[in-house]
Design an enzyme around this catalytic site. Structure first.
Site, mmCIF file in Angstrom:
data_model
loop_
_atom_site.group_PDB
_atom_site.id
_atom_site.type_symbol
_atom_site.label_atom_id
_atom_site.label_comp_id
_atom_site.label_asym_id
_atom_site.label_seq_id
_atom_site.Cartn_x
_atom_site.Cartn_y
_atom_site.Cartn_z
ATOM 1 N N HIS A 156 35.225 -26.225 -1.903
ATOM 2 C CA HIS A 156 36.775 -26.857 -3.069
ATOM 3 C C HIS A 156 36.721 -26.409 -4.166
ATOM 4 C CE1 HIS A 156 35.736 -31.245 -2.058
ATOM 5 N NE2 HIS A 156 34.523 -30.856 -2.266
ATOM 6 N N SER A 177 51.540 -1.209 -8.328
ATOM 7 C CA SER A 177 52.995 -1.596 -8.669
ATOM 8 C C SER A 177 53.349 -0.263 -9.724
ATOM 9 C CB SER A 177 52.453 -2.723 -9.917
ATOM 10 O OG SER A 177 54.162 -2.904 -10.252
ATOM 11 N N LYS A 230 48.181 -2.164 -12.499
ATOM 12 C CA LYS A 230 47.949 -3.164 -10.987
ATOM 13 C C LYS A 230 47.076 -2.067 -9.437
ATOM 14 C CE LYS A 230 49.569 -6.866 -10.209
ATOM 15 N NZ LYS A 230 50.452 -7.642 -9.970
ATOM 16 N N GLU A 287 46.791 -9.072 1.852
ATOM 17 C CA GLU A 287 47.677 -9.964 2.252
ATOM 18 C C GLU A 287 48.602 -10.178 3.340
ATOM 19 O OE1 GLU A 287 49.962 -9.829 -2.248
ATOM 20 O OE2 GLU A 287 48.939 -8.080 -1.169
#
Ligand code: ARG
Length: 483
Positions: free
Chosen positions: A157, A278, A284, A291
């Protein structure tokens, strides 16, 4: 002007829209190598069977090789008016060698031709994927071996559950990829029959030798039913189905890389080569490659769905609907190959933050199960009761704001007098993973054995298991731990 390949009974050429919807050359030009190989095998067989003269065969084979060279050197002019790769190649052959080119299409049709070409293409794509899967597996196995003793939180979980070793976690993906490899291998085996010579749908009156062309093209045998052969697209559907499962596996791993590389988790750092910055937030490091791998499953599953819908309800045998099989399939096969390459790259230079993983593993009372197991094993308490008692122990630690191994023996005795000081041996995350030596469990020595097994399988050599470098926790047996 009507089409010179089939326009005999037509008095006008196609409408511009007709030409646009009908043409597949924009995407099926990728089949040029398979198409030419198929034609060379066919012409060779026709000559052998006495259907084509040896002179014509030689002219055709030489001409086809010249067409191949033209395409490979980007000198070939693909024409949309000629619809597809098959007619583009044949038409150029005629320009080069003259009338003999017209004899190549004896005893075949574009229907068996395209089925053959596409099978050959998908077979090559499977072979590439199979090799790539092994490379990724090997990269994972190397990392698993190096991280056999690295402790991280295991999750259920996405909540901290029990400590596991990072090597064990990585080997979970090696197992998944092993099954993916198996599925692709199965698909390849079923795919590997030659449709060539099935002709339009009914076979041909010419005395052709289908075994000969099958063999020349590396197929195991010719297909046994001409109607099935020209209208079957199971081979790509099955490949995409195996591919979709593999893409799903890769997306799970990609997602874990995304989570692990966040500042909050900070378990791993993806190399600069596989991160992007970024344009507005200088701090970042974005895991774009991970992704994108996470997302690619959409394309593969989309292609699979698309082809099943295209094929659904199609009467036998060939219908032009089936031309829609290629674009999505090419796209999906490309996506799979790229995903495997990206994953391999990311695994190869992943930086592992062992301290941070170890620290996270000991949070969240992750060895509570070990306490319960100790109560069962050492104090002969039934597991359900032990679970309950452990719940009280966790509650006490929580109230005190400390980890389980911060509790004193007095604390434990307060909750249950049957507990003695030996309990401390099972409270560490090291003792927890070391104890899980059941077959398939997370213990470092298991991981090392499995890593060695996989290395042997993947490299075809016998690899001995490495011995654990660091002895985790206290000594193994008879120390009151749950062994
Ligand atoms: N371009 C076609 C396809 O991909 C080739 C087969 C065409 N056959 C035909 N009878 N029109 O399906």
């Amino acid at each position: 002007m009507s089409n010179r390949m089939w326009g005999g009974r037509f008095s006008s050429g196609p409408d511009a829209v007709m030409e646009e919807i009908n043409a597949s050359i924009g995407f099926d030009q990728r089949l040029y190598r398979q198409d030419i190989a198929g034609s060379i095998a066919h012409a060779t067989m026709l000559a052998e069977a006495g259907i084509l003269t040896h002179e014509d065969r030689d002219a055709i084979v030489t001409g086809l090789n010249a067409v191949l060279a033209e395409i490979e050197s980007q000198k070939f002019n693909f024409s949309r008016a000629l619809e597809d790769i098959h007619m583009n190649v044949e038409s150029r052959l005629r320009e080069m060698i003259g009338d003999a080119a017209g004899r190549l299409h004896t005893a075949r049709s574009r229907n068996d031709q395209v089925a053959t070409d596409f099978r050959l293409y998908v077979r090559d794509a499977i072979d590439t994927l199979l090799a790539q899967v092994k490379v990724l597996q090997l990269a994972l196995v190397e990392r698993a071996d190096a991280e056999a003793e690295t402790i991280m939180p295991g999750f259920t979980h996405l909540q901290s559950a029990q400590p596991v070793t990072f090597g064990h976690h990585l080997l979970a993906y090696v197992e998944m990829l092993g099954r993916d490899h198996g599925r692709l291998t199965d698909a390849r085996r079923r795919l590997n029959e030659s449709p060539l010579g099935s002709a339009a749908l009914a076979g041909t009156p010419y005395p052709i030798d289908r075994d000969m062309t099958a063999k020349a093209l590396g197929f195991d045998r010719p297909t046994a039913n001409s109607l099935d052969a020209v209208s079957d697209r199971d081979f790509i559907i099955e490949t995409l189905s195996a591919g979709a499962i593999m893409a799903m596996h890769l997306s799970r791993f990609a997602e874990e890389l995304v989570i692990w590389s966040t500042g909050q988790f900070n378990f791993v750092r993806l190399s600069d080569k596989f991160s992007t910055g970024s344009s507005i937030m200088p701090q970042k490091r974005n895991p774009d490659a991970a992704e994108l791998v996470r997302a690619k499953v959409g394309r593969v599953l989309g292609a699979l769905t698309s082809l099943i819908v295209v094929m659904k309800g199609l009467p036998l045998a060939y219908s032009k609907d089936m031309q829609e099989d290629k674009e999505v399939a090419f796209d999906a096969l490309d996506a799979l190959s790229l995903s495997l390459a990206a994953m391999t790259g990311m695994v190869g230079d992943l930086q592992v933050n062992r301290e941070r993983m170890r620290e996270a593993a000991s949070m969240g009372f992750s060895t509570a199960t070990d306490v319960a197991d100790w109560l069962v094993r050492q104090a002969n308490i039934p597991f359900r009761d032990a679970h309950e008692i452990t719940g009280h122990i966790v509650k006490l630690a929580e109230e005190k704001g400390i980890a389980l191994d911060g509790l004193t023996i007095e604390d434990f005795k307060l909750i249950d007098h049957r507990i003695d000081s030996r309990i401390h041996k099972v409270l560490s995350v090291e003792a927890s993973v070391r104890a899980r030596r059941s077959y398939g469990g997370t213990a470092p020595e298991n991981v090392l054995a499995q890593a060695a097994r996989w290395k042997s399988l993947l490299t075809g050599t016998t690899v001995e298991a490495r011995k654990p470098v660091v002895k985790l926790g206290g000594h193994g047996h008879g120390d009151g731990g749950v062994e």
